[in-house]
Design an enzyme around this catalytic site. Structure first.
Site, mmCIF file in Angstrom:
data_model
loop_
_atom_site.group_PDB
_atom_site.id
_atom_site.type_symbol
_atom_site.label_atom_id
_atom_site.label_comp_id
_atom_site.label_asym_id
_atom_site.label_seq_id
_atom_site.Cartn_x
_atom_site.Cartn_y
_atom_site.Cartn_z
ATOM 1 N N ILE A 100 0.828 -1.216 0.000
ATOM 2 C CA ILE A 100 0.000 0.000 0.000
ATOM 3 C C ILE A 100 0.857 1.259 0.000
ATOM 4 C CG2 ILE A 100 -0.308 0.154 2.518
ATOM 5 C CD1 ILE A 100 -3.397 0.700 1.682
ATOM 6 N N CYS A 101 0.358 2.271 -0.671
ATOM 7 C CA CYS A 101 0.980 3.598 -0.681
ATOM 8 C C CYS A 101 -0.137 4.584 -0.986
ATOM 9 C CB CYS A 101 2.105 3.668 -1.731
ATOM 10 S SG CYS A 101 1.528 3.748 -3.425
ATOM 11 N N PRO A 102 0.135 5.891 -1.079
ATOM 12 C CA PRO A 102 -0.984 6.818 -1.239
ATOM 13 C C PRO A 102 -1.790 6.624 -2.533
ATOM 14 C CG PRO A 102 0.926 7.999 -0.420
ATOM 15 C CD PRO A 102 1.388 6.610 -0.777
ATOM 16 N N LEU B 131 -3.961 4.795 -0.111
ATOM 17 C CA LEU B 131 -4.297 5.387 1.174
ATOM 18 C C LEU B 131 -5.185 6.610 1.034
ATOM 19 C CD1 LEU B 131 -0.855 4.880 2.887
ATOM 20 C CD2 LEU B 131 -3.051 4.074 3.799
#
Lengths: 458, 458, 458, 458
Positions: free
Chosen positions: A416-418, A445
């Site tokens: 996961i990342c933005p 995110l």
């Protein structure tokens, strides 16, 4: 007199073309230098000087490249270190005349020992400087890093930087416009402002670093947690000896499926897929690494090696030049070519693609609640402050290769990342390394936060 | 199925990009091959084959250049001569399948022994061909030259050409569209029509060469007076062994006045001024040769040598790429660079320019009446039929270097051609060779004719 | 936050597109507003406000034009005069929030009573302003004119301007970057610097007007001799009531020779030839006025009337849009069309052209010495200081129509200016008015000076 | 002589720009006529004639539009019907000279009574024609429809068409190149070939329609099942009276969320979403109709009404011009504007989007097996021959509005077409009409076929 700012997106690098009548100079050129030649053409000017603000570590400088096209241009940089190329070793206080402009070289060590600011006066009006090119010494809202030359001497360099700024830059006067070498998003500053202009007076008053005392400044520098990319050393080396000329590269090939298939299995050869993360997850060539075009310059420095040879899967062949530009700016010169007709050609030739799961954000939350997924958050350390998902593991993309041994390959793993870009790169790396089930919530995110799902803050 | 014609102006050379669905082939590519790659991109197609209609003599072929970028593309040409490069030696009657297209290779000797026509059928409809790429065998209104391989065997080759056309091309059927390798203005045909399309049926009925009997055809070929450019042999040689890759060239330099001044005096170095003839006459760098940009490809082959190194004086730097394209198409690869800021920069640095007289047409007539000027008409032989100025000397530009010894250097000399382009080149050559007073009526024979001044016809 | 400067060449007018995230505003838009829409697109921003710095007199403002395309954008201008359009009448000191930006309206009368500066703070950093849009109040090296509203009250307005600058602009702080409405070459300032940026601090120290005392300032304003163009009143009027929308214009026509010939003789119809002066002198349509494309915006305001209907003779049809842009920016909206195939088409249809003599500079000097030519110097008054040719008559192009009665129509008349542009316009006007022999040294005073010929200085 | 083909994608409409030296004519111009003006510019030619091959029914002709810009151009069309505009009513056999070209008007009724072919001879070579513009009379592989003027007289018109082709077109000669008004994909022919060129000889031999006897031809015409779009009548009417000029339209507005929200609810106002189907299904503005940009011209004619006012949701504002072009070509002129910042702006303003299910193809098959979904196949009748999904309902998109009453609104409904474009349009229409659960397999029948799933053939 005119200053044209040239942005190299990906890197948030800023270089400058400055001309006054028929005379021009360039500050910190990037390697794809056609932009400066074109500016010279449009302004009917000749490039007389190329100034480097310091030996850069986050990109490869284009000075030699530019001089190769304009042999009369003189490359100038600080005399504080031994460059193996260049025409002028500039001393602190040295002045250079160019038409009605007077350029004063100001050695401002701190970020690096050889950091040089160039203050420019328009002598047709006054000897007072009106602009200063501050390199990585002073940014909008920020100041330069002091941990790059030697992490163990961060504090010592911070002291030197403090003195350079207070004794050499600020005294130029509140009225002087600053032109730094980076904008918002650069790895060369913790939190560079996204305002694209400033003055010494404005920074003196409102840049938090400039209102600190010397000790406070040093302590804050010591506390600053910034990314150290493995390619920095490569850039530093090239920028010391002088980078190779791009004209010596092989041209990019259009590879049909057969040749592509043969080449991609060679050692050192790497397949990069620059399509958007969603398209990659839906179907990609097994063994390819996702690196979305817009972020390629950044991702390349984090997960590839300068000796690797790159093969591309593109959305459209028109993207090849852009992709290659991003790579050469950080010193990754070996591009073999791209797959003709992209993923469609691959499939039409009867080849398989692999896919990974793209979780909807609420679906992910539900699965987490029952399954105990292995969540890997691949952001950079300074991003974690804005909140993390409970029980997720913090492994920045830059450290993933080194630390993936700490993860369980048999567990369903979610990166996961933005915005889904870095997490898809991470997912592709995990799959290549034998993780059995990997997926990505492409909405990232951002969507998690928007949906009001819980985030833990430290 | 789509056929895209690619014109290379200057040379009146026509190459073709043909695609049917994802498969494409190229006929007779030029060396600056980006145009074909772009067409492949735009049509989402892969270039599978590169067909050469013969070993060309008036331009350097881009097959290897294209294959260097698309390694899977196969270069095909006739098996009648020994090419030192290529993938497929094609025999008369050989058929190549590409998707639903069937390409039939038809050996049609005459222009050259290895001349090959490629007839294409769309087998989704019929095995009957619908188009044929006729190379230099059959043009609109014209047929190929037969004097190039060996001027002494012109008649013999004419017989062979006659047979090739009547026995191999015309039988394809009246309904077949022809795509030749040259359009109007090419040196490869006496009088190619400026209609950009034709069919076998139309040519069979209306092309004067095709309604001649065999003997009449041969006699007319023997009578045809066509230019023989010195660079033809150079092209032929490169096209036999395979031309060098352009990626091996040095990049073009922007030369400041000082470096330009130093370089232009080196042996083998030549200064070309591509500005319009009028601007050249008004003021040029002493010792430079005028070659107007739009005619550079043609003029280069006539007056320069492939081993020379070229320095340019341009109207604008944006013209450099175009100028270089014209040169490489005829095999002149050594471009050093161009003068920064052109003639303005030259003058601003305090250098002198020289000028030549630009006669108004009536003024010229008056001077001729009293002074007995030395008038040199530099057109090609076949152009003289439209009328010449009394007492002018006929020295085609192609022969000027060789024949200028027959002129009187001390006399006021006026060069003339239809539009001032070739005559200005000629004037610049005469001046460099010590003619004391040289001038040009830039408006040319067009204006002479318009003004109703006398022209002698043979 | 980003400020993009939009230059409208010809007029040296500067407008600005400013955005911070998705919110944007525009300062002083010109009428061809696509440039602002495109900037909004590229930056993924919406234009929320359109600010006018004052009721302009030298160009027609594009606020309504822009609002017509972006109906939600609010037009703001000073409440000091009664505009008949717009959304917000802004009071001195009023503040407008837009995202994190705070825009403060500062009434700075002097140039006009309604002059408004807009200071912008980036409140994410500080409430301190970082840039100020100074309109025609403060320029680089200059200050605004005070003679336009009422020449008789120049001194009175100068006092007001002095106070505005010293009491309202300078107090913003030395660190503030200024963005004026004009650059070098504008008729709105005597001697605006060609440096494209400055700060309040720099101007405070080095702008000669700002170091004067109040009385000295006023006296210098009274002594300043500046051009008053007849079209100023027209612009003022349009900018008070709101200019008509461009979408209401007729499209531009391509006129064949027959229709062109018919239309050009109608009353109010005027033929403008935008080719370079040299081409015009060599051959032009009788009765056409020369106005070189690059100077059309300026020349139009000086010699044409807004009610005239314009027909064009162009170098190429591709120039039509540029030509039309220059005209609409100064409020000349009636363009009928252009001559198809230009002067070549005219001639091919068998029509005559007229020509005027283009003197070489030394030839002119010789003729002057013997013939006693009538020399007319058409520069603006402030240019005469750099030297004039003995015995020449000083009639600025702006006054030529009015003052040509003082010249002798029967004498050979030579018009002169620095580069041949204005002098060719003047020559075309004189010829149309029956002067028997008119000519122009196209190389102009530049060449005269270069040749070392004598100039008288006052 | 040169023929430039201008493709209007969407409609598969072909128009032509033909020039010989400075004279040009255009055949069947579309309404966005800048392309022809640009061709005239580039070729330094004047448009003298505009020829219409017939009163078109599938697009609105641009003749008046072009004449409005080039007033001297003469509009010519058949004298067989009463056009209410135009300059020349052309009789069968009439000849028009233009430079060295001779254009023969050949009335070829069948598709329409006024159908006209234009055969062109290059008289500098021969009076024999070399090309013929065949309009909707003869296509590559196909012939014109005969059911449009009056479906009840299809057979009668087929007889007339047969005679026109055999008695008037084929006799022109096998060697003549044909240039029809449509290419593959047009609604104006059942199965037009995708080869972009042909000759009369090739068609005579290989076009199946041309080898039929008269009765067989007529019978086949009667059996041909082709789409009848509701907008055809609208085009016919405009093309009889002469369509309104585009310069009379309002400019396109950039609408902020507030204004967009207000405007979209007005009667006659319609929101069109041109993003790709997948993006639409993921999240769209409730009540908007999906019409993918690339297919907008076609879809508009099928599902919208010319009196509606259109508001757009675009991927990027740069698409607006393209979208508007597609609409005006079919006579839908009322475009109000587009949503600023698109769907992102909509969401950021806190508005909801709705979404529909995008089925993976295997997932769909599984659901069908158990659930008994309501499958609606929205292809055109002639496409059904390639196979249909068992139990699906055949409702062409063109008839959906009329026939949706036959479907069950409460059932989960799945629309399907080859590539997800038309099916997404259909799904958006169903949802707006109260269907409770609608979804689309975006990968479409292509994926169904590829996955080897069963298709029933008749």
């Amino acid at each position: 007199m005119r200053v044209v700012k040239v942005r190299s997106e990906g890197l948030s690098h800023l270089s400058y073309f400055v001309h006054s009548g028929p005379d021009a100079f360039v500050v910190d050129p990037r390697r794809d230098i056609d932009v400066y030649l074109k500016l010279a053409e449009e302004n009917d000017a000749e490039i007389k000087h190329i100034f480097e603000t310091h030996r850069n570590e986050d990109y490869v400088i284009g000075s030699l490249e530019l001089k190769n096209r304009v042999p009369s241009a003189r490359i100038g940089h600080s005399d504080a270190i031994d460059f193996e190329y260049g025409d002028d070793s500039l001393a602190d206080g040295e002045k250079i005349e160019m038409g009605s402009l007077e350029i004063t070289c100001i050695n401002t060590p701190g970020h690096t020992p050889d950091s040089m600011c160039y203050a420019v006066a328009d002598t047709s009006v006054s000897d007072d400087p009106i602009v200063v090119f501050t390199g990585d010494t002073l940014f909008v809202n920020e100041v330069g890093r002091t941990d790059l030359v030697d992490p163990d001497r961060t504090g010592e360099f911070a002291e030197v930087l403090y003195d350079s700024i207070h004794e050499k830059v600020l005294p130029l006067g509140d009225h002087v416009i600053i032109h730094p070498a980076h904008g918002a998003g650069s790895v060369c500053g913790g939190d560079i402002g996204d305002r694209e202009f400033s003055t010494i007076g404005y920074e003196r008053k409102h840049n938090k670093w400039l209102s600190m005392g010397r000790d406070e400044f040093v302590q804050n520098k010591l506390d600053q947690e910034l990314i150290l990319s493995p390619y920095f050393k490569h850039c530093e080396k090239l920028n010391t000896i002088g980078p190779p000329l791009l004209s010596e590269r092989e041209p990019v090939r259009v590879l049909d499926v057969e040749i592509f298939e043969e080449m991609r299995h060679k050692p050192e050869h790497v397949v990069i897929d620059t399509r958007n993360p969603q398209a990659y997850l839906e179907g990609c060539i097994p063994g390819s690494t996702s690196a979305y075009l817009g972020a390629l310059g950044m991702i390349a420095g984090w997960v590839f090696h300068p000796d690797q040879v790159f093969l591309f899967v593109l959305d459209s062949p028109t993207e090849m030049e852009e992709a290659r530009s991003y790579l050469i700016r950080v010193g990754y010169d070996k591009v073999l070519g791209y797959l003709a007709r992209g993923i469609a050609g691959w499939r039409e030739a009867g080849n398989d693609t692999s896919s990974m799961r793209n979780y909807e954000i609420r679906e992910l939350k539900e699965l987490m609640d029952k399954d105990g997924l292995q969540i890997v958050d691949v952001r950079q350390p300074h991003e974690y402050h804005s909140g993390i998902i409970e029980d997720s593991k913090m492994i920045p993309l830059t450290s993933l290769e080194e630390k993936m041994g700490s993860l369980d390959k048999k567990k369903e793993t979610v990166t996961i990342c933005p915005s889904g870009i870095r997490s898809t790169t991470a997912a592709s790396m995990l799959e290549m390394n034998g993780f059995e089930e990997v997926g990505v919530p492409v909405e990232g995110l951002h969507a998690w936060r928007k949906a009001g799902l819980p985030l833990k803050k430290e």
